[in-house]
Design a protein around this motif. Structure first.
Motif, PDB file in Angstrom:
ATOM      1  N   VAL A  29     -57.697  77.163  57.067  1.00 29.15           N
ATOM      2  CA  VAL A  29     -57.301  76.197  58.098  1.00 29.15           C
ATOM      3  C   VAL A  29     -55.974  75.539  57.712  1.00 29.15           C
ATOM      4  O   VAL A  29     -55.053  75.415  58.537  1.00 29.15           O
ATOM      5  N   LEU A  30     -55.852  75.125  56.454  1.00 27.10           N
ATOM      6  CA  LEU A  30     -54.608  74.505  55.994  1.00 27.10           C
ATOM      7  C   LEU A  30     -53.434  75.480  56.083  1.00 27.10           C
ATOM      8  O   LEU A  30     -52.324  75.100  56.482  1.00 27.10           O
ATOM      9  N   LEU A  31     -53.672  76.722  55.716  1.00 20.24           N
ATOM     10  CA  LEU A  31     -52.619  77.734  55.811  1.00 20.24           C
ATOM     11  C   LEU A  31     -52.116  77.877  57.246  1.00 20.24           C
ATOM     12  O   LEU A  31     -50.901  77.902  57.492  1.00 20.24           O
ATOM     13  N   GLU A  32     -53.047  77.976  58.178  1.00 21.26           N
ATOM     14  CA  GLU A  32     -52.632  78.185  59.568  1.00 21.26           C
ATOM     15  C   GLU A  32     -51.982  76.935  60.150  1.00 21.26           C
ATOM     16  O   GLU A  32     -51.032  77.034  60.931  1.00 21.26           O
ATOM     17  N   ARG A  33     -52.456  75.758  59.753  1.00 20.02           N
ATOM     18  CA  ARG A  33     -51.783  74.532  60.204  1.00 20.02           C
ATOM     19  C   ARG A  33     -50.380  74.455  59.605  1.00 20.02           C
ATOM     20  O   ARG A  33     -49.443  73.977  60.253  1.00 20.02           O
ATOM     21  N   GLY A  34     -50.235  74.932  58.379  1.00 15.69           N
ATOM     22  CA  GLY A  34     -48.910  74.982  57.774  1.00 15.69           C
ATOM     23  C   GLY A  34     -47.992  75.938  58.509  1.00 15.69           C
ATOM     24  O   GLY A  34     -46.813  75.637  58.744  1.00 15.69           O
ATOM     25  N   ARG A  35     -48.519  77.103  58.888  1.00 15.95           N
ATOM     26  CA  ARG A  35     -47.699  78.072  59.628  1.00 15.95           C
ATOM     27  C   ARG A  35     -47.280  77.510  60.989  1.00 15.95           C
ATOM     28  O   ARG A  35     -46.133  77.673  61.413  1.00 15.95           O
TER      29      ARG A  35
END
Length: 217
Positions: free
Chosen positions: A77-83
């Protein structure tokens, strides 16, 4: 937990809409099989596919629907929010989320996702791009085979860092490394890109060589 090789086969980054359809179908199958962790992981990938289509609000809505406290899901989730933040030109927000993703991934031994976070930090935090990429390479080259696949992209990216800085000799070393890893475990497309990078680098090296004076002969 998702197998990263299986997940990679669902993705066609050149066609995120087609990828979205595959990922939604896989998510439905995981839900039907009562696999909540896999379902939530696939939801993060649906969000990624939406983000690649510029549908950021829809991507965020998918992520907001996830309430899992399982570390692998939280990291994704954090990765995709970062992207999404990076694609929306919110670099500070992207770096904040990606740093947290890297911290959690490291803490829970999620090496593949840790390298993914470092790879994204190199994009979102260009002032320290080389530092993040070097960290990713250091981890990936000693990791399991699934994580070693990152060596192709990371070596290629580091090569372009040096190429853009005019250090063609160092660039070539990294492009050669990318080619070696691509030949070992990459796709045909990755192998082709590695060879194209080497060819472009060799052309730049030749162009940078001083012209010989005809009086030398």
């Amino acid at each position: 937990m998702l197998d990263n090789r299986s997940l990679s086969r669902m993705w066609d980054y050149a066609d995120p809409r087609v990828s979205e359809g595959r990922l939604r179908a896989a998510r439905d199958a995981a839900a039907a099989a009562e696999e909540p962790v896999e379902r939530d992981e696939l939801t993060t990938q649906v969000a990624r596919a939406l983000g690649l289509q510029g549908e950021y609000a829809s991507a965020e809505a998918e992520l907001a629907a996830i309430s899992s406290d399982v570390p692998v899901v939280q990291v994704r989730v954090l990765l995709e929010r970062g992207r999404i933040a990076n694609s929306s030109s919110d670099r500070a927000g992207a770096v904040r989320r990606l740093l947290e993703a890297a911290r959690l991934a490291r803490e829970h031994g999620l090496t593949y996702l840790l390298v993914d976070a470092l790879h994204m930090l190199a994009i979102a935090d260009p002032a320290y791009s080389g530092l993040w990429t070097d960290q990713g390479i250091e981890i990936a080259q000693r990791a399991d085979e699934q994580t070693q696949v990152w060596m192709i992209a990371l070596s290629n990216n580091r090569g372009w860092d040096f190429f853009d800085a005019g250090d063609f000799a160092m660039a070539r070393q990294y492009f050669e490394q990318a080619e070696q890893w691509a030949d070992r475990m990459g796709t045909r497309r990755q192998q082709q890109l590695a060879r194209e990078a080497l060819a472009e680098c060799d052309a730049a090296i030749r162009a940078a060589e001083p012209a010989r004076d005809v009086r030398d002969y």
